[in-house]
Design an enzyme around this catalytic site. Sequence first.
Site, PDB file in Angstrom:
ATOM      1  CB  ILE A 224      -1.422  -0.186   9.533  1.00  0.00           C
ATOM      2  CG1 ILE A 224      -0.190  -0.415  10.363  1.00  0.00           C
ATOM      3  CG2 ILE A 224      -2.666  -0.002  10.498  1.00  0.00           C
ATOM      4  CD1 ILE A 224       0.352   0.676  11.118  1.00  0.00           C
ATOM      5  CG  ASP A 225      -7.206  -2.936   6.397  1.00  0.00           C
ATOM      6  OD1 ASP A 225      -7.555  -2.107   5.512  1.00  0.00           O
ATOM      7  OD2 ASP A 225      -8.146  -3.699   6.872  1.00  0.00           O
TER       8      ASP A 225
ATOM      9  CD  GLU B  11      -2.720   1.473   2.413  1.00  0.00           C
ATOM     10  OE1 GLU B  11      -2.697   0.254   3.001  1.00  0.00           O
ATOM     11  OE2 GLU B  11      -3.436   2.203   2.522  1.00  0.00           O
TER      12      GLU B  11
ATOM     13  CG  ASP C  50      -8.022  -2.587   1.570  1.00  0.00           C
ATOM     14  OD1 ASP C  50      -8.098  -1.497   0.863  1.00  0.00           O
ATOM     15  OD2 ASP C  50      -7.367  -2.412   2.836  1.00  0.00           O
TER      16      ASP C  50
ATOM     17  CB  THR D 285      -4.247   3.980   8.822  1.00  0.00           C
ATOM     18  OG1 THR D 285      -3.183   2.750   7.956  1.00  0.00           O
ATOM     19  CG2 THR D 285      -3.336   5.130   9.169  1.00  0.00           C
TER      20      THR D 285
ATOM     21  CG  ASP E 170      -3.438  -2.502   4.194  1.00  0.00           C
ATOM     22  OD1 ASP E 170      -4.749  -2.146   4.175  1.00  0.00           O
ATOM     23  OD2 ASP E 170      -2.779  -1.766   4.798  1.00  0.00           O
TER      24      ASP E 170
HETATM   25  O1  LIG Z   1      -6.019   2.621   4.490  1.00  0.00           O
HETATM   26  P1  LIG Z   1      -6.189   1.523   5.292  1.00  0.00           P
HETATM   27  O2  LIG Z   1      -5.229   0.211   4.946  1.00  0.00           O
HETATM   28  O3  LIG Z   1      -6.495   1.611   6.685  1.00  0.00           O
HETATM   29  O4  LIG Z   1      -7.623   0.684   4.642  1.00  0.00           O
HETATM   30  C1  LIG Z   1      -8.906   1.302   4.599  1.00  0.00           C
HETATM   31  C2  LIG Z   1      -8.944   2.408   3.606  1.00  0.00           C
HETATM   32  O5  LIG Z   1      -8.262   3.388   3.964  1.00  0.00           O
HETATM   33  C3  LIG Z   1     -10.344   2.843   3.767  1.00  0.00           C
HETATM   34  O6  LIG Z   1     -10.743   3.730   2.794  1.00  0.00           O
HETATM   35  C4  LIG Z   1     -11.529   1.670   3.372  1.00  0.00           C
HETATM   36  O7  LIG Z   1     -12.815   2.044   3.698  1.00  0.00           O
HETATM   37  C5  LIG Z   1     -11.390   0.500   4.631  1.00  0.00           C
HETATM   38  O8  LIG Z   1     -11.774   1.198   5.720  1.00  0.00           O
HETATM   39  C6  LIG Z   1      -9.676   0.141   4.660  1.00  0.00           C
HETATM   40  O9  LIG Z   1      -9.651  -0.872   5.718  1.00  0.00           O
HETATM   41 MG   LIG Z   2      -3.349   0.117   5.368  1.00  0.00          MG
HETATM   42 MG   LIG Z   3      -6.459  -1.161   4.131  1.00  0.00          MG
END
Ligand SMILES: O=P(O)(O)O[C@H]1[C@H](O)[C@@H](O)[C@H](O)[C@H](O)[C@@H]1O
Ligand SMILES: [Mg+2]
Ligand SMILES: [Mg+2]
Length: 281
Positions: free
Chosen positions: A91-92, A69, A219, A94, A89
């Site tokens: 940190i999913d 990412e 994701d 964030t 990813d």
């Molecule tokens: O940027 P990270 O890795 O935190 O991923 C999230 C996305 O940013 C959001 O738009 C999306 O809607 C999701 O929440 C996704 O998990």
């Molecule tokens: Mg992320």
């Molecule tokens: Mg993500």
Amino acid sequence: MEDWSHCLDVAVQIALRAGQVVQSAVKQEKQVSSKSTPTDLVTETDHQVEELIISTLREKYPTHRFIGEESSAAGVKCELTDDPTWIIDPIDGTCNFVHSFPMVAVSIGFAVRKELELGVIYHCFDGTLYTARKGHGAFCNGVRLQVSKEKDVSKALILTEIGAKRDPATLDIFLGNMKKLLSAPTHGVRIIGSSTLALCHIASGAAEAYYQYGLHCWDIAAAAVIIREAGGHVMDTTGGPLDLMSRRVVAAGTREIADCVVKQLQPINYGRDDTDPDDLA
Ligand SMILES: O=P(O)(O)O[C@H]1[C@H](O)[C@@H](O)[C@H](O)[C@H](O)[C@@H]1O
Ligand SMILES: [Mg+2]
Ligand SMILES: [Mg+2]
């Protein structure tokens, strides 16, 4: 058929190590910045964890390719070839991480010849580990996962995520889609702030379907293997085959519920992960 089990074992060890870094960082002061929009947040820990994951994998598998990412955000081309490719990813969730809201995951997917082979998703707050390898089942902390077999959408719990765009036109479509699903009716709609953990809830049967416009290949990749190996369906928002780079997805325990969700959705255009920036100029 190649045996990628060693890749799964390595990915699990790295996800656990990365999760430790996230866990210790969540209590610290964070340097927060934004990417595509003011709500698309990133921290120094996102970069640190992605560097840890990619450098460790690259040392082990020097011929493999990587889609991350934060590397993509820094301009590295997001290109899925036939080569063994890790889709990461770091940190999913964030935004959740920034707020210390306990829904944050590390997600590591792996594809060969553009086929998703394995996925590892580690919940950094409660230590839950989701794993799957194509043809070998999906597991949560070693216990086999099975999707919900519910076919009646009026008895379904639906998950989604908001995505980064907050302009009025996008929000009208987003809220319109949610209104249509709530009035289908369904039992409810939930947003937890982490698409990978939400997708894992589909794999575990805790919810019946997930839909989103605006997420990314990192994701979807790991979670798609986990859901499929738990007996679920992962597809495009049109009901056609999943297009990993399309930034949209529908996932469900049963095809019947997936089709009901697909029928209700008005699309939101977020472009593609693999669009060459020069093509946008
Ligand atoms: O940027 P990270 O890795 O935190 O991923 C999230 C996305 O940013 C959001 O738009 C999306 O809607 C999701 O929440 C996704 O998990
Ligand atoms: Mg992320
Ligand atoms: Mg993500």
